[in-house]
Design an enzyme around this catalytic site. Structure first.
Site, PDB file in Angstrom:
ATOM      1  N   ARG A   8       4.469  48.157  82.146  1.00 15.67           N
ATOM      2  CA  ARG A   8       3.969  46.418  82.796  1.00 15.67           C
ATOM      3  C   ARG A   8       2.994  47.337  83.585  1.00 15.67           C
ATOM      4  NH1 ARG A   8       4.941  48.512  86.667  1.00 15.67           N
ATOM      5  NH2 ARG A   8       4.669  46.349  87.186  1.00 15.67           N
ATOM      6  N   ASP A  68      -0.508  38.676  88.266  1.00 13.91           N
ATOM      7  CA  ASP A  68      -1.501  39.006  86.784  1.00 13.91           C
ATOM      8  C   ASP A  68      -1.936  38.272  86.697  1.00 13.91           C
ATOM      9  OD1 ASP A  68       1.875  40.040  87.838  1.00 13.91           O
ATOM     10  OD2 ASP A  68       1.282  40.193  85.798  1.00 13.91           O
ATOM     11  N   ASN A  87       1.755  36.055  90.075  1.00 16.41           N
ATOM     12  CA  ASN A  87       2.771  37.311  90.470  1.00 16.41           C
ATOM     13  C   ASN A  87       4.338  37.607  90.531  1.00 16.41           C
ATOM     14  OD1 ASN A  87       2.304  40.576  90.860  1.00 16.41           O
ATOM     15  ND2 ASN A  87       3.338  39.716  92.903  1.00 16.41           N
ATOM     16  N   LYS A  88       4.618  38.334  90.510  1.00 18.35           N
ATOM     17  CA  LYS A  88       6.071  38.205  90.012  1.00 18.35           C
ATOM     18  C   LYS A  88       6.870  37.490  90.963  1.00 18.35           C
ATOM     19  CE  LYS A  88       8.007  40.869  87.550  1.00 18.35           C
ATOM     20  NZ  LYS A  88       8.245  39.951  86.229  1.00 18.35           N
TER      21      LYS A  88
HETATM   22  O1  MRU Z   1       6.427  41.540  84.737  1.00 15.19           O
HETATM   23  P1  MRU Z   1       6.222  43.075  85.160  1.00 15.19           P
HETATM   24  O2  MRU Z   1       6.888  44.171  85.263  1.00 15.19           O
HETATM   25  O3  MRU Z   1       4.787  43.003  84.569  1.00 15.19           O
HETATM   26  O4  MRU Z   1       5.543  41.853  86.462  1.00 15.19           O
HETATM   27  C1  MRU Z   1       4.167  43.041  87.404  1.00 15.19           C
HETATM   28  C2  MRU Z   1       3.723  42.424  88.208  1.00 15.19           C
HETATM   29  O5  MRU Z   1       4.060  41.348  88.798  1.00 15.19           O
HETATM   30  C3  MRU Z   1       2.946  42.954  89.534  1.00 15.19           C
HETATM   31  O6  MRU Z   1       3.278  42.697  90.698  1.00 15.19           O
HETATM   32  C4  MRU Z   1       1.467  42.569  89.221  1.00 15.19           C
HETATM   33  O7  MRU Z   1       1.280  43.110  87.530  1.00 15.19           O
HETATM   34  C5  MRU Z   1       0.874  43.258  89.763  1.00 15.19           C
HETATM   35  S1  MRU Z   1      -0.640  44.608  89.263  1.00 15.19           S
HETATM   36  C6  MRU Z   1       0.535  45.529  88.667  1.00 15.19           C
END
Ligand code: MRU
Length: 346
Positions: free
Chosen positions: A51, A231, A241-242
């Site tokens: 991920r 993202d 982003n998350k």
């Molecule tokens: O759902 P995930 O764990 O793939 O989400 C990850 C994130 O939102 C990160 O902050 C994002 O990918 C930024 S760089 C790895």
């Protein structure tokens, strides 16, 4: 990244097999998952064995190369066309996935060998970009800084180095005294589980803080800057982003805390004009209602953490408007989140 003194990449490919760190087991167990074919690699992205935008992109590129290597000669083109669709359907938000798959697919249209080479080249580019983001971002970090971060945008979210955490590692390695506030990042706890695990490995002083504590620490003047990953960045600088990033950015604006996004150019989607056009993944409500972890014997269990009979919503990302972002730390330098500065990167 070093794990107990040994160098690892988050994901890599040898022959037809893709290897990756099993992120669902961290920080309790360290295991390498082996994916023998492109459909298993699709599953690893969907189920978040791997991920984070950069790691998803690299895995998707390797999956596309696996498909090209697996494709029967007689139905080669139809097989890789179908595989591309399947890979692109695994997770919708992280742009790196689409960026890498398109490039590896184009190479696959020439030959399976070219697809393999392209996937490896892009994985190496992912490593190099993270290193450069670290160097640029480190110039913003002063001795004594307390830095808040959300989710995991470190080694594990890329092939190596990471985005938001790369400057933090460099600052720490170069002897600056820093402290990191790690948002736990419900519901999957990428902060409490993955970022915290990386911090321990890198010997960076940190505390995990509850997701709802950031504004409190900002109000006390205890956060000098915030750095998060991305993202997908739209052409106008709006950034997905998350989930939870948006409310941190709003609090940071209110308390005058510089709020930085760190991401390689491969996260910028010039075809998405604004954040409104970014697709937001909705994940299973089970991630909100249940939690999992090992017992004292190390056996994994899933437990319910909410009232039985509850339903839940689980948007995986939110979009922070460009006006709340102080700057974007990219592999080509630090820019303001404006259309003009973003265009200048390409
Ligand atoms: O759902 P995930 O764990 O793939 O989400 C990850 C994130 O939102 C990160 O902050 C994002 O990918 C930024 S760089 C790895």
């Amino acid at each position: 990244m070093l794990v107990k003194g040994k160098h690892y990449l988050t994901v890599w490919m040898e022959g037809r097999t893709v290897y990756m760190i099993e992120q669902n087991l961290l920080p309790f167990q360290f295991r390498i998952f082996e994916s023998p074919n492109y459909q298993t690699s699709c599953m690893t992205i969907r189920d978040m064995i791997t991920r984070g935008a950069g790691a998803i992109g690299a895995t998707a590129g390797f999956a596309m190369a696996q498909a090209a290597l697996e494709a029967p000669k007689e139905t080669y083109q139809a097989f890789i066309d179908h595989a591309r669709k399947e890979i692109e359907a695994t997770r919708p938000t992280a742009y790196n996935l689409f960026f890498v798959v398109e490039k590896v697919y184009e190479a696959a249209c020439k030959s399976p060998e070219k697809a393999f080479e392209e996937a490896q080249r892009l994985a190496q580019e992912n490593v190099d970009d993270g290193k450069k983001i670290g160097e640029f971002g480190n110039t913003l970090i002063k001795d004594g800084y307390r830095i808040e971060t959300h989710c995991n945008a470190g080694w594990l979210g890329f092939v190596d180095y990471g985005s938001a955490l790369s400057p933090i590692y460099l600052a720490n390695r170069s002897g600056k005294k820093i402290h990191v506030w790690v948002d736990e990042t419900r519901p999957r706890s990428q902060g409490a589980r993955l970022t915290a695990w990386e911090m321990v490995n890198e010997n960076v002083p940190f505390d995990i803080i509850p997701d709802n504590a950031g504004a409190h620490y900002m109000s006390k003047g205890m956060v000098d800057m915030m750095i998060v990953g991305a993202d997908r960045i739209a052409a106008n600088g709006d950034t997905a982003n998350k989930i939870g990033t948006l409310e941190k950015a709003i609090a940071a604006k209110y308390y005058n805390v510089p709020f930085y996004i760190a991401a390689p150019c491969s996260t910028i989607d010039m075809n998405t004009k604004t954040g409104k056009d970014i697709p937001i993944e909705e994940r299973s409500h089970d991630e909100v209602l249940y939690s999992n972890g090992p017992d004292k014997q190390g056996d994994f269990h899933t437990i319910m953490t909410c009232a039985p009979g509850s339903s839940a919503k689980n948007p995986a990302f939110d979009v922070t408007p460009a006006e709340l972002i102080t700057g974007i730390i990219t592999n080509k330098g630090i820019i303001k989140p404006t259309i003009e500065e973003i265009k200048s990167l390409f």
